[in-house]
Motif scaffolding. Structure first.
Motif, PDB file in Angstrom:
ATOM      1  N   GLY A  30      38.587  31.908   3.445  1.00 10.04           N
ATOM      2  CA  GLY A  30      39.195  32.074   2.162  1.00 10.04           C
ATOM      3  C   GLY A  30      40.372  31.281   2.006  1.00 10.04           C
ATOM      4  O   GLY A  30      40.294  30.955   0.649  1.00 10.04           O
ATOM      5  N   LYS A  31      41.181  30.611   2.640  1.00  8.21           N
ATOM      6  CA  LYS A  31      42.230  29.742   2.524  1.00  8.21           C
ATOM      7  C   LYS A  31      41.875  28.499   2.257  1.00  8.21           C
ATOM      8  O   LYS A  31      42.300  27.918   1.369  1.00  8.21           O
ATOM      9  CB  LYS A  31      42.950  29.771   3.921  1.00  8.21           C
ATOM     10  CG  LYS A  31      44.063  30.855   4.289  1.00  8.21           C
ATOM     11  CD  LYS A  31      44.542  30.837   5.553  1.00  8.21           C
ATOM     12  CE  LYS A  31      45.515  32.161   5.713  1.00  8.21           C
ATOM     13  NZ  LYS A  31      46.298  31.963   6.938  1.00  8.21           N
ATOM     14  N   CYS A  75      38.913  34.565   7.528  1.00 14.38           N
ATOM     15  CA  CYS A  75      40.276  34.240   6.800  1.00 14.38           C
ATOM     16  C   CYS A  75      40.493  32.767   6.462  1.00 14.38           C
ATOM     17  O   CYS A  75      40.941  32.484   5.569  1.00 14.38           O
ATOM     18  CB  CYS A  75      41.336  35.120   7.570  1.00 14.38           C
ATOM     19  SG  CYS A  75      42.963  34.766   7.016  1.00 14.38           S
ATOM     20  N   TRP A 131      37.000  36.604   3.967  1.00 11.43           N
ATOM     21  CA  TRP A 131      37.687  35.655   3.277  1.00 11.43           C
ATOM     22  C   TRP A 131      38.342  35.977   1.875  1.00 11.43           C
ATOM     23  O   TRP A 131      39.307  35.454   1.484  1.00 11.43           O
ATOM     24  CB  TRP A 131      36.441  34.664   2.782  1.00 11.43           C
ATOM     25  CG  TRP A 131      35.265  35.108   1.737  1.00 11.43           C
ATOM     26  CD1 TRP A 131      34.193  35.309   2.203  1.00 11.43           C
ATOM     27  CD2 TRP A 131      35.373  35.265   0.621  1.00 11.43           C
ATOM     28  NE1 TRP A 131      33.403  35.754   1.034  1.00 11.43           N
ATOM     29  CE2 TRP A 131      34.013  35.543  -0.044  1.00 11.43           C
ATOM     30  CE3 TRP A 131      36.397  34.861  -0.407  1.00 11.43           C
ATOM     31  CZ2 TRP A 131      33.959  35.793  -1.279  1.00 11.43           C
ATOM     32  CZ3 TRP A 131      36.076  34.883  -1.920  1.00 11.43           C
ATOM     33  CH2 TRP A 131      35.123  35.550  -2.357  1.00 11.43           C
ATOM     34  N   ALA A 140      46.501  33.248  -0.751  1.00 12.70           N
ATOM     35  CA  ALA A 140      46.958  31.951  -0.682  1.00 12.70           C
ATOM     36  C   ALA A 140      46.782  31.275  -2.359  1.00 12.70           C
ATOM     37  O   ALA A 140      46.974  29.831  -2.155  1.00 12.70           O
ATOM     38  CB  ALA A 140      46.044  31.441   0.293  1.00 12.70           C
ATOM     39  N   ASP A 165      35.987  31.573  11.212  1.00 14.45           N
ATOM     40  CA  ASP A 165      36.995  32.699  11.053  1.00 14.45           C
ATOM     41  C   ASP A 165      37.148  32.792   9.508  1.00 14.45           C
ATOM     42  O   ASP A 165      37.598  31.598   8.696  1.00 14.45           O
ATOM     43  CB  ASP A 165      38.622  32.127  11.591  1.00 14.45           C
ATOM     44  CG  ASP A 165      39.533  33.179  11.197  1.00 14.45           C
ATOM     45  OD1 ASP A 165      39.521  33.896  10.227  1.00 14.45           O
ATOM     46  OD2 ASP A 165      40.715  33.072  11.973  1.00 14.45           O
ATOM     47  N   LYS A 208      40.232  38.738   1.499  1.00 15.97           N
ATOM     48  CA  LYS A 208      41.721  39.206   1.546  1.00 15.97           C
ATOM     49  C   LYS A 208      42.774  37.932   2.060  1.00 15.97           C
ATOM     50  O   LYS A 208      43.910  38.278   2.055  1.00 15.97           O
ATOM     51  CB  LYS A 208      41.647  40.252   2.901  1.00 15.97           C
ATOM     52  CG  LYS A 208      41.414  39.549   4.284  1.00 15.97           C
ATOM     53  CD  LYS A 208      41.383  40.801   5.441  1.00 15.97           C
ATOM     54  CE  LYS A 208      41.157  40.148   6.620  1.00 15.97           C
ATOM     55  NZ  LYS A 208      41.317  41.175   7.803  1.00 15.97           N
ATOM     56  N   CYS A 209      41.954  37.036   2.467  1.00 18.82           N
ATOM     57  CA  CYS A 209      42.871  35.746   2.553  1.00 18.82           C
ATOM     58  C   CYS A 209      42.853  34.805   1.601  1.00 18.82           C
ATOM     59  O   CYS A 209      43.877  33.858   1.464  1.00 18.82           O
ATOM     60  CB  CYS A 209      42.354  35.201   3.913  1.00 18.82           C
ATOM     61  SG  CYS A 209      42.707  36.269   5.475  1.00 18.82           S
ATOM     62  N   GLU A 210      41.941  34.746   0.682  1.00 18.49           N
ATOM     63  CA  GLU A 210      41.846  33.708  -0.412  1.00 18.49           C
ATOM     64  C   GLU A 210      43.022  34.000  -1.397  1.00 18.49           C
ATOM     65  O   GLU A 210      43.741  33.324  -1.870  1.00 18.49           O
ATOM     66  CB  GLU A 210      40.613  33.416  -1.147  1.00 18.49           C
ATOM     67  CG  GLU A 210      40.787  32.595  -2.333  1.00 18.49           C
ATOM     68  CD  GLU A 210      39.307  32.263  -2.969  1.00 18.49           C
ATOM     69  OE1 GLU A 210      39.322  31.322  -3.861  1.00 18.49           O
ATOM     70  OE2 GLU A 210      38.276  32.773  -2.534  1.00 18.49           O
TER      71      GLU A 210
END
Length: 425
Positions: free
Chosen positions: A231-232, A228, A262, A269, A226, A264-266
């Motif tokens: 990225g986290k 996302c 990744w 966070a 995943d 848009k989610c890093e």
């Protein structure tokens, strides 16, 4: 498969590893954001993870195979069917195939397998002109050769030409291919042809988390980690190692689902004290990476970290930009790929101010996508998402510079080393 012993390679471990191990254990625990499935042997064969069989497949793989490509044998998809498909797909890499035919098929962009099998399988790329994609092509070919019912292998690359990509898909559908595996560089723009294939009864699977909207409806399934969550994990590293200052994101082709996933989610966070000063596409081309990194350094000379998919791209292009600017190659690097060349550069530099964390390149995810499509042809109900857990590795603890491997390659590939050397002499 021929060459299994070639996977038994050693990785150098640095001195002063004790403190680093403590750090990595903490990072690993936090970075396994997607839960792993348990690694049972089923009480049958030692050294084998097994969970039965069905739909023409044996759900089993050697522990050594899983450790080689996933870092740990337990880093398998959580839900039962996804895990079964992963075991079947990765376990097939242990079957012997004709490596000379595989090399010929790779060089010629397709071949007849000589088995007399009735199935025609296709790997359709929108972009296939870098080492990562070419290694994925070989993984696809090797997987296809484990199925005697496959009589022909088709490959095409659209060279980043959207119209050609559409035409390649329509041609494959018209030829009556039995399954399609792809990485959708153009994202949702590919839905019309993916849905056309699906409506024609052709299973379509993507790998490397080539996410297009409505998996299970517009196409069969998406395989990979995943992005996302990836990225986290990048953000976790940056938050703990950079803490404050400027970092930059690099991606592949603009709009591709891997980079977008990744990135848009890093960003959300990250600590508020960390600033993302650039987010640039590179087309996964080291020469363009050099241009992009040079431009970012000119505007933001105190960059403390870089997040990217393509380790070797940074190792070649990014390092060249730093050298040209007369700047030390310092900072924290988070990558998706474990390219040997980037790891070897890291080791050569012996720079205490450089840190590098990486995931598996995931070329072998294409094998799982292939097997998922084959099982669909046998009537299996395939999950719309087959998700692998994520655990980043610290280069100072797990060395990705593996002796004997081509600099361009990923050592977590399941391509035998003897064959890799013929691909990249």
């Amino acid at each position: 498969m021929d060459g299994r012993k070639e996977f038994e390679v050693t990785r150098k471990r640095p001195r002063n590893v004790g403190l680093v191990v403590l750090l990595v254990l903490g990072v690993a625990a936090a970075l396994a954001l997607v839960p792993a499935g348990g690694g049972t042997t089923g009480g049958k064969k030692p050294g084998v993870v097994s969970s039965g069989k069905g739909f023409g497949e044996v759900y089993a793989a050697k522990t050594a195979t899983l450790k080689h490509t996933l870092f740990k044998a337990t880093l398998l998809p959580k839900d039962t069917m996804s895990r079964n498909i992963a075991l079947a797909g990765l376990g097939r890499s242990e079957k012997k195939v004709n490596l000379n035919l595989a090399l010929k098929c790779w060089k010629n962009n397709g071949c007849k397998t000589g088995t007399g099998g009735k199935l025609k399988v296709a790997y359709l790329e929108q972009f296939g002109e870098n080492v990562y994609r070419q290694m994925s092509k070989m993984e696809f070919i090797l997987q296809a050769l484990t199925y005697p019912q496959v009589g022909e292998i088709i490959y095409s690359s659209a060279h980043v030409d959207f119209n050609k990509a559409f035409a390649d898909w329509k041609a494959a559908i018209a030829q009556g291919v039995d399954l399609i595996v792809t990485y959708p560089d153009f994202g949702d723009a590919m839905i019309p042809v993916m849905k056309q294939a699906t409506d024609a009864g052709i299973p379509v699977a993507t790998y490397a988390w080539g996410y297009v909207s409505d998996p299970g409806k517009n196409y069969l399934t998406v395989v990979g980690e995943d992005t996302c969550a990836l990225g986290k994990t990048y953000a976790f590293v940056m938050n703990n190692q950079v803490k404050s200052g400027d970092i930059a994101f690099l991606g592949g082709f603009a709009g591709n689902p891997l980079s977008e996933g990744w990135q848009k989610c890093e960003q959300p966070a990250l600590r508020s004290s960390i600033n993302v000063v650039a987010k640039e596409p590179t087309d996964w081309d080291p020469s363009k990476v050099q241009q992009v990194v040079a431009g970012i350094l000119a505007k933001h000379p105190n960059i403390k970290g870089w997040s990217y998919e393509f380790g070797l791209g940074m190792g070649e292009g990014g390092y060249a930009a730093y050298k040209a600017a007369g700047k030390p190659f310092n900072g924290v690097l988070t990558f998706r790929t474990d390219d040997v060349g980037m790891g070897c550069l890291f080791d050569q530099l012996k720079n205490p101010n450089l840190q590098m964390y990486y995931y598996t390149s995931g070329n072998t995810q294409i094998r799982v996508a292939f097997t998922a499509a084959m099982m669909k042809l046998k009537g299996a109900k395939i999950p719309p998402k087959i998700v692998f857990p994520i655990q980043l590795q610290n280069q100072r603890v797990r060395d990705s510079c593996v002796k004997g491997y081509p600099q361009e390659a990923s050592a977590t590939s399941l391509i035998p080393l003897s064959l890799l050397k013929k691909m990249y002499p």
